[in-house]
Design a protein around this motif. Structure first.
Motif, PDB file in Angstrom:
ATOM      1  N   GLU A  98     -18.756 -31.540 -10.103  1.00  0.00           N
ATOM      2  CA  GLU A  98     -19.856 -30.667 -10.523  1.00  0.00           C
ATOM      3  C   GLU A  98     -19.573 -29.239 -10.084  1.00  0.00           C
ATOM      4  O   GLU A  98     -18.920 -29.002  -9.063  1.00  0.00           O
ATOM      5  N   LYS A  99     -20.086 -28.298 -10.867  1.00  0.00           N
ATOM      6  CA  LYS A  99     -19.887 -26.892 -10.557  1.00  0.00           C
ATOM      7  C   LYS A  99     -20.735 -26.487  -9.347  1.00  0.00           C
ATOM      8  O   LYS A  99     -21.878 -26.933  -9.179  1.00  0.00           O
ATOM      9  N   ARG A 151     -27.005 -24.501 -16.056  1.00  0.00           N
ATOM     10  CA  ARG A 151     -25.837 -24.479 -16.928  1.00  0.00           C
ATOM     11  C   ARG A 151     -24.720 -23.679 -16.280  1.00  0.00           C
ATOM     12  O   ARG A 151     -24.967 -22.770 -15.491  1.00  0.00           O
ATOM     13  N   THR A 152     -23.487 -24.027 -16.655  1.00  0.00           N
ATOM     14  CA  THR A 152     -22.321 -23.336 -16.120  1.00  0.00           C
ATOM     15  C   THR A 152     -22.280 -21.899 -16.618  1.00  0.00           C
ATOM     16  O   THR A 152     -22.558 -21.633 -17.792  1.00  0.00           O
ATOM     17  N   TYR A 153     -21.939 -20.981 -15.745  1.00  0.00           N
ATOM     18  CA  TYR A 153     -21.803 -19.590 -16.151  1.00  0.00           C
ATOM     19  C   TYR A 153     -20.597 -19.440 -17.076  1.00  0.00           C
ATOM     20  O   TYR A 153     -19.520 -19.979 -16.821  1.00  0.00           O
ATOM     21  N   THR A 178     -24.390 -22.701 -10.819  1.00  0.00           N
ATOM     22  CA  THR A 178     -24.984 -22.815 -12.147  1.00  0.00           C
ATOM     23  C   THR A 178     -26.125 -21.820 -12.242  1.00  0.00           C
ATOM     24  O   THR A 178     -26.646 -21.355 -11.227  1.00  0.00           O
TER      25      THR A 178
END
Length: 239
Positions: free
Chosen positions: A147-148, A156-158, A151
């Motif tokens: 996982e990032k 949400r992912t940048y 966010t």
């Protein structure tokens, strides 16, 4: 030349930057030059100057974010968007590229440091875990290994610099009456960190932290210090 004029005109019409137009046409010219040198084609390709696709003289951003501006930006973000504050502070603490922060996963975070994988120069690097960096990471809920770490407010992912960062800079008026290359952008953080580190560490260490493969990049930030020069000369004379 007609075909080259058409190519450059087409690239320009796509609203590409001067650098992109020069890169694309330059790559094609190098391929054709290679073919000409080996007798595959009859005539060499024209120069970039002739086809109007030379690189801009200077597209480097010059703005250094002052300590006062840094405090203002971070304070504004901490109130308006905590997620944007975290990734912005991370950039200030590491000097990483924006894309490296966007793609950072929890498996890349260890007790000893941060590992940036598959970076712009296709090499991975690890930077030490400073105390402020450890405190920031500890303030974020740990996710699964893939996982990032960062966010946005919608989880949400940048994909690009946080819009709250641009909003904060605008609201604070930090870019008013400034030329384009003298405006604060998210990349200005990396430029600022490199400038500060260059005052304190050697060129090899600067290259390692910033992820540069060639000394030329680091040398842009390295400047001589008269007092250090004098001390060195004094020591030589006293031997």
């Amino acid at each position: 030349m007609h075909h080259w004029d058409s190519l450059v005109s087409r690239l320009t019409s796509q609203k590409l930057s001067e650098r992109s137009v020069e890169y694309i046409s330059g790559t094609l010219r190098r391929v054709l030059r290679h073919a000409h040198d080996r007798g595959i084609t009859d005539s060499p390709p024209p120069s970039g100057k002739k086809v109007g696709a030379t690189a801009p003289t200077n597209n480097r951003r010059m703005r250094i974010i002052t300590p006062e501006e840094k405090v203002l930006i971070l304070n504004e973000l901490k109130i308006s968007d905590l997620q944007a504050w975290r990734i912005t502070l991370f950039a200030f603490l590491t000097g990483c590229r924006a894309s490296e922060a966007f793609s950072l996963e929890w498996r890349n975070v260890t007790a000893n440091g941060i590992n940036f994988e598959n970076t712009k120069n296709s090499e991975s690097r690890t930077i030490p875990m400073s105390t402020p960096l450890r405190e920031l990471i500890a303030s974020i809920a740990t996710g699964a290994p893939t996982e990032k770490v960062f966010t946005n407010a919608h989880m949400r992912t940048y994909k690009e610099a946080p819009s709250p960062f641009r909003t904060a800079v605008s609201r604070l008026g930090l870019n008013e009456d400034r030329a384009r290359l003298d405006c604060i952008s998210f990349h200005s953080i990396r430029h600022t960190v490199a400038t500060e580190l260059a005052k304190q560490i050697d060129i090899r260490s600067l290259m390692d932290i910033m992820g540069w493969k060639v000394p030329a990049m680091a040398l842009r930030y390295m400047h001589g210090d008269d007092s250090s020069k004098l001390r060195a000369l004094e020591n030589i004379q006293s031997l």
